[in-house]
Write an enzyme that holds these catalytic residues in place. Structure first.
Site, mmCIF file in Angstrom:
data_model
loop_
_atom_site.group_PDB
_atom_site.id
_atom_site.type_symbol
_atom_site.label_atom_id
_atom_site.label_comp_id
_atom_site.label_asym_id
_atom_site.label_seq_id
_atom_site.Cartn_x
_atom_site.Cartn_y
_atom_site.Cartn_z
ATOM 1 N N GLU A 1 20.276 72.916 20.998
ATOM 2 C CA GLU A 1 19.909 71.486 20.931
ATOM 3 C C GLU A 1 18.938 71.084 22.043
ATOM 4 O O GLU A 1 19.011 69.986 22.577
ATOM 5 C CB GLU A 1 21.156 70.580 20.940
ATOM 6 C CG GLU A 1 21.727 70.365 19.545
ATOM 7 C CD GLU A 1 22.548 69.103 19.378
ATOM 8 O OE1 GLU A 1 23.191 68.674 20.354
ATOM 9 O OE2 GLU A 1 22.536 68.545 18.274
ATOM 10 N N PHE B 1 21.444 72.369 9.536
ATOM 11 C CA PHE B 1 20.184 71.831 10.068
ATOM 12 C C PHE B 1 19.256 73.010 10.306
ATOM 13 O O PHE B 1 19.545 73.860 11.166
ATOM 14 C CB PHE B 1 20.497 71.100 11.375
ATOM 15 C CG PHE B 1 19.335 70.436 12.058
ATOM 16 C CD1 PHE B 1 18.866 69.206 11.617
ATOM 17 C CD2 PHE B 1 18.738 71.021 13.174
ATOM 18 C CE1 PHE B 1 17.815 68.568 12.274
ATOM 19 C CE2 PHE B 1 17.688 70.381 13.837
ATOM 20 C CZ PHE B 1 17.235 69.154 13.384
ATOM 21 N N THR C 1 15.127 75.806 13.675
ATOM 22 C CA THR C 1 14.741 76.953 14.506
ATOM 23 C C THR C 1 14.247 78.140 13.679
ATOM 24 O O THR C 1 14.799 78.449 12.630
ATOM 25 C CB THR C 1 15.952 77.385 15.361
ATOM 26 O OG1 THR C 1 16.354 76.263 16.146
ATOM 27 C CG2 THR C 1 15.629 78.551 16.261
HETATM 28 S S1 MYA Z 1 19.229 72.761 16.520
HETATM 29 C C1 MYA Z 1 17.669 73.179 17.194
HETATM 30 C C2 MYA Z 1 17.405 72.516 18.471
HETATM 31 N N1 MYA Z 1 16.015 72.623 18.811
HETATM 32 C C3 MYA Z 1 15.502 71.856 19.731
HETATM 33 O O1 MYA Z 1 16.169 71.046 20.326
HETATM 34 C C4 MYA Z 1 14.031 72.015 19.958
HETATM 35 C C5 MYA Z 1 13.639 71.671 21.373
HETATM 36 N N2 MYA Z 1 12.267 71.218 21.419
HETATM 37 C C6 MYA Z 1 11.952 69.896 21.449
HETATM 38 O O2 MYA Z 1 12.797 69.038 21.502
HETATM 39 C C7 MYA Z 1 10.479 69.512 21.422
HETATM 40 O O3 MYA Z 1 9.769 70.521 20.773
HETATM 41 C C8 MYA Z 1 9.891 69.223 22.845
HETATM 42 C C9 MYA Z 1 8.521 68.601 22.652
HETATM 43 C C10 MYA Z 1 10.700 68.208 23.577
HETATM 44 C C11 MYA Z 1 9.857 70.516 23.660
HETATM 45 N N3 MYA Z 1 12.233 61.877 20.610
HETATM 46 O O4 MYA Z 1 3.601 66.952 22.444
HETATM 47 P P1 MYA Z 1 5.082 66.744 22.471
HETATM 48 C C12 MYA Z 1 7.341 63.167 20.173
HETATM 49 C C13 MYA Z 1 11.233 61.221 20.028
HETATM 50 O O5 MYA Z 1 5.719 66.478 23.778
HETATM 51 P P2 MYA Z 1 6.011 69.414 22.199
HETATM 52 C C14 MYA Z 1 20.388 73.600 17.448
HETATM 53 O O6 MYA Z 1 20.122 74.089 18.484
HETATM 54 C C15 MYA Z 1 6.355 62.929 21.294
HETATM 55 O O7 MYA Z 1 6.487 61.660 21.868
HETATM 56 N N4 MYA Z 1 9.986 61.683 19.995
HETATM 57 O O8 MYA Z 1 5.809 67.961 21.734
HETATM 58 C C16 MYA Z 1 21.805 73.657 16.866
HETATM 59 C C17 MYA Z 1 5.071 63.077 20.541
HETATM 60 O O9 MYA Z 1 4.887 61.936 19.728
HETATM 61 P P3 MYA Z 1 3.500 61.187 19.714
HETATM 62 C C18 MYA Z 1 9.753 62.874 20.565
HETATM 63 O O10 MYA Z 1 5.301 69.693 23.485
HETATM 64 C C19 MYA Z 1 22.744 73.076 17.810
HETATM 65 C C20 MYA Z 1 5.379 64.233 19.588
HETATM 66 O O11 MYA Z 1 6.781 64.224 19.426
HETATM 67 C C21 MYA Z 1 10.761 63.616 21.183
HETATM 68 O O12 MYA Z 1 5.688 70.265 21.047
HETATM 69 C C22 MYA Z 1 24.064 72.742 17.194
HETATM 70 C C23 MYA Z 1 4.939 65.562 20.154
HETATM 71 O O13 MYA Z 1 5.471 65.615 21.448
HETATM 72 C C24 MYA Z 1 12.055 63.065 21.194
HETATM 73 N N5 MYA Z 1 13.079 63.681 21.736
HETATM 74 O O14 MYA Z 1 7.589 69.567 22.491
HETATM 75 C C25 MYA Z 1 24.757 71.761 18.037
HETATM 76 N N6 MYA Z 1 10.221 64.766 21.660
HETATM 77 O O15 MYA Z 1 2.515 62.207 19.322
HETATM 78 C C26 MYA Z 1 25.930 71.070 17.454
HETATM 79 C C27 MYA Z 1 8.929 64.729 21.374
HETATM 80 O O16 MYA Z 1 3.682 60.099 18.710
HETATM 81 C C28 MYA Z 1 26.471 70.152 18.485
HETATM 82 N N7 MYA Z 1 8.643 63.597 20.705
HETATM 83 O O17 MYA Z 1 3.343 60.704 21.129
HETATM 84 C C29 MYA Z 1 27.593 69.363 18.090
HETATM 85 C C30 MYA Z 1 28.191 68.618 19.217
HETATM 86 C C31 MYA Z 1 29.563 69.119 19.490
HETATM 87 C C32 MYA Z 1 30.025 68.939 20.860
HETATM 88 C C33 MYA Z 1 31.118 69.876 21.185
HETATM 89 C C34 MYA Z 1 31.542 70.058 22.575
HETATM 90 C C35 MYA Z 1 32.615 71.029 22.746
#
Ligand code: MYA
Length: 583
Positions: A398, A157, A160
């Site tokens: 994430e 994926f 980043t």
């Molecule tokens: S992968 C990379 C991970 N990266 C991230 O998670 C990035 C984090 N940033 C964000 O999520 C966003 O940029 C944020 C919004 C939340 C900061 N669902 O103006 P906005 C819409 C639906 O608020 P921003 C990795 O790490 C929002 O409504 N829509 O945006 C590998 C709006 O839409 P509209 C959403 O201020 C890990 C538009 O987007 C959502 O720029 C590997 C703009 O929104 C949402 N969530 O920032 C892991 N968010 O304009 C493997 C926003 O229509 C794990 N919007 O109203 C495997 C598991 C294993 C477990 C094991 C345990 C031991």
């Protein structure tokens, strides 16, 4: 934004999201009661998959994986043959066709085996090819899913970038459409799991679509001209995870590799992450179970001061906390899986809540488990130090937890603006703008018609907690309105208040999940025989209610101004700046 609507039977009012409706003072309990029971046939399948996962997991030397810095292609092939690389993929593409609940239950087992194994398989399925499953055309699914589900190919994926971590919207990679409909991609990604091992990547870039600067999701394949796998990162934990830079130099991506519609890339990325974040929540549940089991073994066997250390109150308090908190976390993680399985599209807040609560609980639980293991816990021939190193990244990737908290709070405020849209010119796509209108509206003291709601579907024996939750929801709604009235548009900068709000919402949701689950347990086993679950639920709800009260109180009375002023003064000094005497 996702917008599946679930009808509320009695009133006819609808909610797109359970948690978002809480700040409106509404409890759409029909979305969370009755407890989502896993399908019996699927349970059998999951047991079988879990047994295979344990068998393979037990045969792998996970310390050696750290040394080798890869789990081994042979082990990937074995996991694939056992059906563990295509858990939710439709059977017609060779997958297991599991629901979100079934998928999460297998991931619990992966997490109990080893974090690196979980992350390799998580990058592959939770996020790597999830987009193809969710948004792919039939042709795209037929082309890629069979090999991915069978583990013949691995996925990654690529979101980043060096300048776009939490701020994922502002990725700089750019795709430009060519006259033949293909796209030419340039840019750089970093921290990409399965980097050199992956065959298929879901990558995100900016793209001009209909004259507007938007995002595009592209399926990249290893070997495409100009797609270069860069250097590997050396990491504190998850040392078998092949974390790389990726470079895109004029990569020509055919039109048939575009996922969804050009322009929808950010929505696609967020939808994948909403799903992936649940996996991190339920993975944390699995890992925490393992820690609790290890710790119970240790404290029962280890004797000091002439008795097993298990008999000391300070030890019991830690185990009691771990068990009761985990019961709450497990309840909310699987309630969220149930929402996804029921087709509620907007579970973005619930999944973020599970991610934050799960990864932080796991960190504290691992720290306490190591503490209870004493000196042994610090030694490399015991599992704790590896677990701590491996899971340290969980609150960061994430979606960094602080960013997730702000997201939870601001998104939860958005429906308040939507509710008022009939009363003013509120841009529903702009939560911040909406808040400004709401502030004017609130200041004008127009009375809103918010029907006080309560939980009626919890078992009567749980009435006390159900009433307490209903009261907390009313307070949440009132406090939110107060926040907006006080800060108006500036509420977007009030991160400390957002954090309190997010934590309060999370604890309310957790209590609801526990009430729903224990109501089902009472119905299934009877109240008397469910004494232990009742006791745990009682303790969890009391403590969670206490935390909600405390968060809400701190919204009124806090020393935020002092703390931020102290930080700013320290920035000005450029250092801590004090010592008993100078060097
Ligand atoms: S992968 C990379 C991970 N990266 C991230 O998670 C990035 C984090 N940033 C964000 O999520 C966003 O940029 C944020 C919004 C939340 C900061 N669902 O103006 P906005 C819409 C639906 O608020 P921003 C990795 O790490 C929002 O409504 N829509 O945006 C590998 C709006 O839409 P509209 C959403 O201020 C890990 C538009 O987007 C959502 O720029 C590997 C703009 O929104 C949402 N969530 O920032 C892991 N968010 O304009 C493997 C926003 O229509 C794990 N919007 O109203 C495997 C598991 C294993 C477990 C094991 C345990 C031991």
């Amino acid at each position: 934004m996702e917008s599946s609507v679930v009808e509320k039977p009695e009133s006819g009012a609808a909610a797109s999201s359970f948690t978002k409706s809480l700040l409106l003072g509404e409890i759409h309990e029909e979305m969370v009661f009755p407890w989502p029971e896993p399908d019996a046939e699927e349970q059998r399948k999951v047991r079988d998959l879990n047994a295979k996962a344990r068998e393979i997991g037990d045969s792998i030397d996970h310390r050696q994986v750290e040394e080798d810095r890869w789990i081994g292609d042979d082990n990937i092939a074995r996991l694939g043959e056992a059906g563990l690389c295509g858990l939710y993929v439709d059977e017609k593409y060779g997958g297991q066709g599991l629901s979100q609940t079934g998928y999460a239950r297998v991931f619990e087992t992966f997490a109990q085996i080893d974090a690196t194994l979980s992350i390799i398989l998580g990058v592959h399925q939770s996020i790597g090819y999830k987009g193809i499953h969710l948004f792919g055309t039939d042709e795209q699914k037929e082309r890629w899913l069979p090999d991915l589900a069978a583990g013949r190919k691995l996925a990654g994926f690529a979101l980043t970038e060096p300048e776009a971590g939490s701020d994922a919207y502002h990725v700089r990679s750019r795709a430009v459409q060519q006259p033949d409909g293909s796209w030419v991609l340039n840019g750089e990604k970093r921290y990409i799991g399965n980097g050199s091992k992956g065959d298929v990547f879901t990558a995100f870039a900016r793209a001009e679509v209909d004259g507007k600067d938007r995002h595009i999701a592209l399926i990249l394949e290893k070997g495409m001209d100009g797609f270069e796998v860069g250097e590997r990162f050396d990491t504190m934990g998850l040392r078998g995870n092949d974390l790389r830079r990726l470079y895109f130099n004029d990569v020509r991506v055919p039109a048939e590799n575009v996922l969804g519609e050009p322009g929808d890339g950010f929505h696609i990325a967020m939808s994948i992450l909403n799903n992936g974040r649940i996996g991190l929540g339920t993975g944390s549940v699995g890992a925490a179970k393992k820690l609790i089991d290890l710790t119970i073994d240790h404290v029962s066997e280890r004797r000091q001061f002439d008795q097993p250390i298990a008999d000391f109150e300070l030890v019991q308090e830690k185990i009691g906390w771990m068990v009761s908190y985990l019961f709450g976390l497990e309840s909310m993680a699987y309630l969220t899986c149930g929402l996804a399985d029921a087709g509620v599209e907007d579970y973005s807040l619930e999944s973020a809540i599970c991610k934050v609560a799960g990864t932080e609980f796991l960190w504290y639980a691992a720290n306490r488990a190591l503490q209870l293991a004493g000196g042994e816990g610090y030694m490399k021939d015991h599992p704790y130090e590896k677990i701590l190193r491996d899971i340290r990244i969980f609150p960061i990737f994430e979606g960094a937890n602080d960013v997730m908290r702000c997201f939870i709070a601001l998104s939860a405020m958005k429906p308040v603006g939507e509710k008022l849209s009939g009363l003013g010119n509120i841009g529903l796509g702009d939560p911040i703008g909406s808040i400004g209108v709401l502030a004017d509206y609130a200041a004008g003291r127009v009375k809103r018609q918010v029907a006080p709601e309560s939980i009626s579907m919890a078992h009567p024996e749980l009435e006390k907690h159900a009433d307490a939750v209903s009261e907390q929801v009313r307070e949440l709604a009132a406090v939110t309105e107060g926040l907006i009235r006080e800060h108006k548009k500036d509420v977007t900068f009030k991160q400390l208040q957002q954090k309190r709000l997010a934590d309060a919402i999370s604890d309310v949701y957790a209590q609801v999940a526990v009430l729903s689950r224990v109501t089902a347990i009472f119905a299934d086993q009877g109240v008397e025989p469910s004494g232990q679950e009742r006791y745990i639920a009682d303790s969890f709800c009391r403590r969670a209610a206490g935390r909600v009260r405390s968060q809400l109180r701190q919204m009124e009375r806090n020393d935020d101004d002092r703390m931020t002023a102290i930080a700013k003064l320290a920035y000005k000094r450029g250092e801590y700046g004090y010592s008993l005497f100078t060097d």
